[in-house]
Design a protein around this motif. Structure first.
Motif, PDB file in Angstrom:
ATOM      1  N   ASN A  35      16.945  23.160 -37.626  1.00  0.00           N
ATOM      2  CA  ASN A  35      15.753  24.206 -38.233  1.00  0.00           C
ATOM      3  C   ASN A  35      16.861  25.301 -37.764  1.00  0.00           C
ATOM      4  O   ASN A  35      17.693  25.628 -37.089  1.00  0.00           O
ATOM      5  CB  ASN A  35      14.604  23.855 -37.392  1.00  0.00           C
ATOM      6  CG  ASN A  35      13.713  24.288 -38.426  1.00  0.00           C
ATOM      7  OD1 ASN A  35      13.882  25.540 -38.418  1.00  0.00           O
ATOM      8  ND2 ASN A  35      12.325  23.918 -38.383  1.00  0.00           N
ATOM      9  N   ARG A  45      14.924  27.807 -38.153  1.00  0.00           N
ATOM     10  CA  ARG A  45      14.271  29.262 -38.498  1.00  0.00           C
ATOM     11  C   ARG A  45      15.171  30.104 -37.847  1.00  0.00           C
ATOM     12  O   ARG A  45      14.087  31.572 -37.769  1.00  0.00           O
ATOM     13  CB  ARG A  45      12.853  28.677 -37.629  1.00  0.00           C
ATOM     14  CG  ARG A  45      11.965  29.071 -37.783  1.00  0.00           C
ATOM     15  CD  ARG A  45      10.911  28.174 -37.460  1.00  0.00           C
ATOM     16  NE  ARG A  45      10.699  27.255 -36.272  1.00  0.00           N
ATOM     17  CZ  ARG A  45      10.195  26.504 -36.183  1.00  0.00           C
ATOM     18  NH1 ARG A  45       9.471  25.506 -36.609  1.00  0.00           N
ATOM     19  NH2 ARG A  45      10.743  25.919 -34.636  1.00  0.00           N
ATOM     20  N   TRP A  53      22.129  19.660 -41.840  1.00  0.00           N
ATOM     21  CA  TRP A  53      21.191  19.528 -42.679  1.00  0.00           C
ATOM     22  C   TRP A  53      19.871  18.728 -41.770  1.00  0.00           C
ATOM     23  O   TRP A  53      18.385  19.175 -42.450  1.00  0.00           O
ATOM     24  CB  TRP A  53      20.910  17.656 -43.714  1.00  0.00           C
ATOM     25  CG  TRP A  53      22.315  17.876 -44.640  1.00  0.00           C
ATOM     26  CD1 TRP A  53      23.843  17.476 -44.282  1.00  0.00           C
ATOM     27  CD2 TRP A  53      22.839  18.906 -45.634  1.00  0.00           C
ATOM     28  NE1 TRP A  53      24.294  18.062 -45.228  1.00  0.00           N
ATOM     29  CE2 TRP A  53      23.226  19.088 -45.761  1.00  0.00           C
ATOM     30  CE3 TRP A  53      21.390  19.875 -46.114  1.00  0.00           C
ATOM     31  CZ2 TRP A  53      24.454  19.567 -47.113  1.00  0.00           C
ATOM     32  CZ3 TRP A  53      21.973  20.870 -47.015  1.00  0.00           C
ATOM     33  CH2 TRP A  53      23.397  20.380 -47.478  1.00  0.00           C
ATOM     34  N   LYS A  54      19.782  18.398 -40.674  1.00  0.00           N
ATOM     35  CA  LYS A  54      18.811  18.206 -39.673  1.00  0.00           C
ATOM     36  C   LYS A  54      18.440  19.244 -38.640  1.00  0.00           C
ATOM     37  O   LYS A  54      17.203  19.208 -38.262  1.00  0.00           O
ATOM     38  CB  LYS A  54      18.383  16.667 -39.517  1.00  0.00           C
ATOM     39  CG  LYS A  54      18.608  15.925 -39.799  1.00  0.00           C
ATOM     40  CD  LYS A  54      18.840  14.252 -39.337  1.00  0.00           C
ATOM     41  CE  LYS A  54      18.778  13.346 -40.119  1.00  0.00           C
ATOM     42  NZ  LYS A  54      19.344  11.955 -39.218  1.00  0.00           N
ATOM     43  N   GLU A  87      14.262  27.470 -45.039  1.00  0.00           N
ATOM     44  CA  GLU A  87      13.767  28.117 -42.988  1.00  0.00           C
ATOM     45  C   GLU A  87      14.426  28.823 -42.600  1.00  0.00           C
ATOM     46  O   GLU A  87      14.128  30.103 -42.011  1.00  0.00           O
ATOM     47  CB  GLU A  87      14.899  27.250 -43.021  1.00  0.00           C
ATOM     48  CG  GLU A  87      14.444  25.416 -43.387  1.00  0.00           C
ATOM     49  CD  GLU A  87      15.649  24.841 -42.505  1.00  0.00           C
ATOM     50  OE1 GLU A  87      16.251  24.809 -41.658  1.00  0.00           O
ATOM     51  OE2 GLU A  87      15.436  23.430 -43.190  1.00  0.00           O
ATOM     52  N   LYS A 146      17.668  24.389 -48.380  1.00  0.00           N
ATOM     53  CA  LYS A 146      17.787  24.765 -47.425  1.00  0.00           C
ATOM     54  C   LYS A 146      17.533  26.252 -46.321  1.00  0.00           C
ATOM     55  O   LYS A 146      16.420  26.248 -45.740  1.00  0.00           O
ATOM     56  CB  LYS A 146      18.630  23.856 -46.056  1.00  0.00           C
ATOM     57  CG  LYS A 146      18.422  24.241 -44.810  1.00  0.00           C
ATOM     58  CD  LYS A 146      19.311  22.936 -44.252  1.00  0.00           C
ATOM     59  CE  LYS A 146      19.216  22.431 -42.732  1.00  0.00           C
ATOM     60  NZ  LYS A 146      17.685  22.254 -42.432  1.00  0.00           N
TER      61      LYS A 146
END
Ligand SMILES: C[S@@+](CC[C@H](N)C(=O)[O-])C[C@H]1O[C@@H](n2cnc3c(N)ncnc32)[C@H](O)[C@@H]1O
Length: 226
Positions: free
Chosen positions: A138, A140, A135-136, A164, A160
């Motif tokens: 990234n 991208r 969940w933390k 992202e 999420k």
């Protein structure tokens, strides 16, 4: 003989009580053993994750892994498995040419096991397993995402991914479909089933646009195969 009867009855009662006590002890003992195994092997790493987001380890089936790879094979860009367990999907992805292949896993025992498997396969320096909370992370720069998580966390995961992932990314979800996204392909049956989703432009960034409810993906042969 008559006089012995109360004594014998007491002895019998005591023996029977012992039997019940032994049973009780065995039950408490095995309960404690199960708790200890859970606390030592499964719980580490999850202390800071809310209970509703905790997903237990279940390894993907061999067919499930094959289906995931059929839907990702040949695609460029970074591949990640969110909640990578013993690392089987990441290792298989690396072997079929997806580079880099990275697994994120909270349980340190499973991260260790995954690294051991990679080392035994001669891929120690090439695949990467990180002990991190999915969940933390990234997402991208992730173009290929594999997930096999509990249905209860998938609505949150959709948000999420949508927020992202870059345009063109593909998400493959094992065993459980994403609740509101439209798959572009479905492969396999029952517990081996996987769903693929493509992130396209239009709407908010990273939003998956509707596609065929279950169909083939260009470049993914036999995508309805079981
Ligand atoms: C159902 S298993 C799937 C394992 C692997 N992906 C596979 O297909 O074989 C889910 C995994 O996600 C991990 N997991 C659950 N929540 C996580 C979190 N917040 N961050 C990282 N890993 C997590 C669990 O420890 C477990 O290994």
């Amino acid at each position: 003989m008559e006089q012995d009867e109360p004594g014998e009855a007491m002895r019998e009662l005591r023996e029977r009580r012992l039997g019940v006590l032994e049973l009780l002890q065995a039950a408490v003992g095995s309960g404690l053993a199960v708790y200890a195994a859970w606390a030592l092997l499964l719980q580490p790493g999850f202390r800071r994750v809310p209970l509703r987001l905790q997903v237990p380890y279940v390894g993907a089936s061999e067919r499930q892994v094959d289906h995931v790879l059929s839907l990702l094979r040949g695609r460029p860009g970074k591949m990640v498995d969110l909640g990578s367990g013993d690392g089987r999907i990441v290792l298989a992805a690396h072997r079929c040419g997806l580079r880099p292949a990275v697994g994120y896993e909270l349980n340190p025992w499973l991260v260790g096991l995954a690294r051991l498997h990679a080392w035994r396969a001669g891929c120690a320096g090439s695949v990467c397993y990180r002990r991190e909370d999915l969940w933390k992370v990234n997402l991208r720069d992730c173009h290929n995402v594999s997930v096999f998580l509990a249905p209860s966390v998938l609505p949150l995961l959709e948000d999420k991914l949508q927020a992202e992932l870059p345009e063109g990314a593909r998400v493959v979800s094992g065993r459980y479909p994403l609740p509101t996204w439209q798959p572009v392909a479905v492969m396999g049956e029952g517990v081996d089933r996987v769903w693929a989703y493509d992130v396209r432009s239009g709407g908010s960034a990273g939003q998956a646009s509707p596609g065929p409810s279950s169909a083939s993906v260009p470049g993914a042969p036999n995508s309805q195969a079981g």
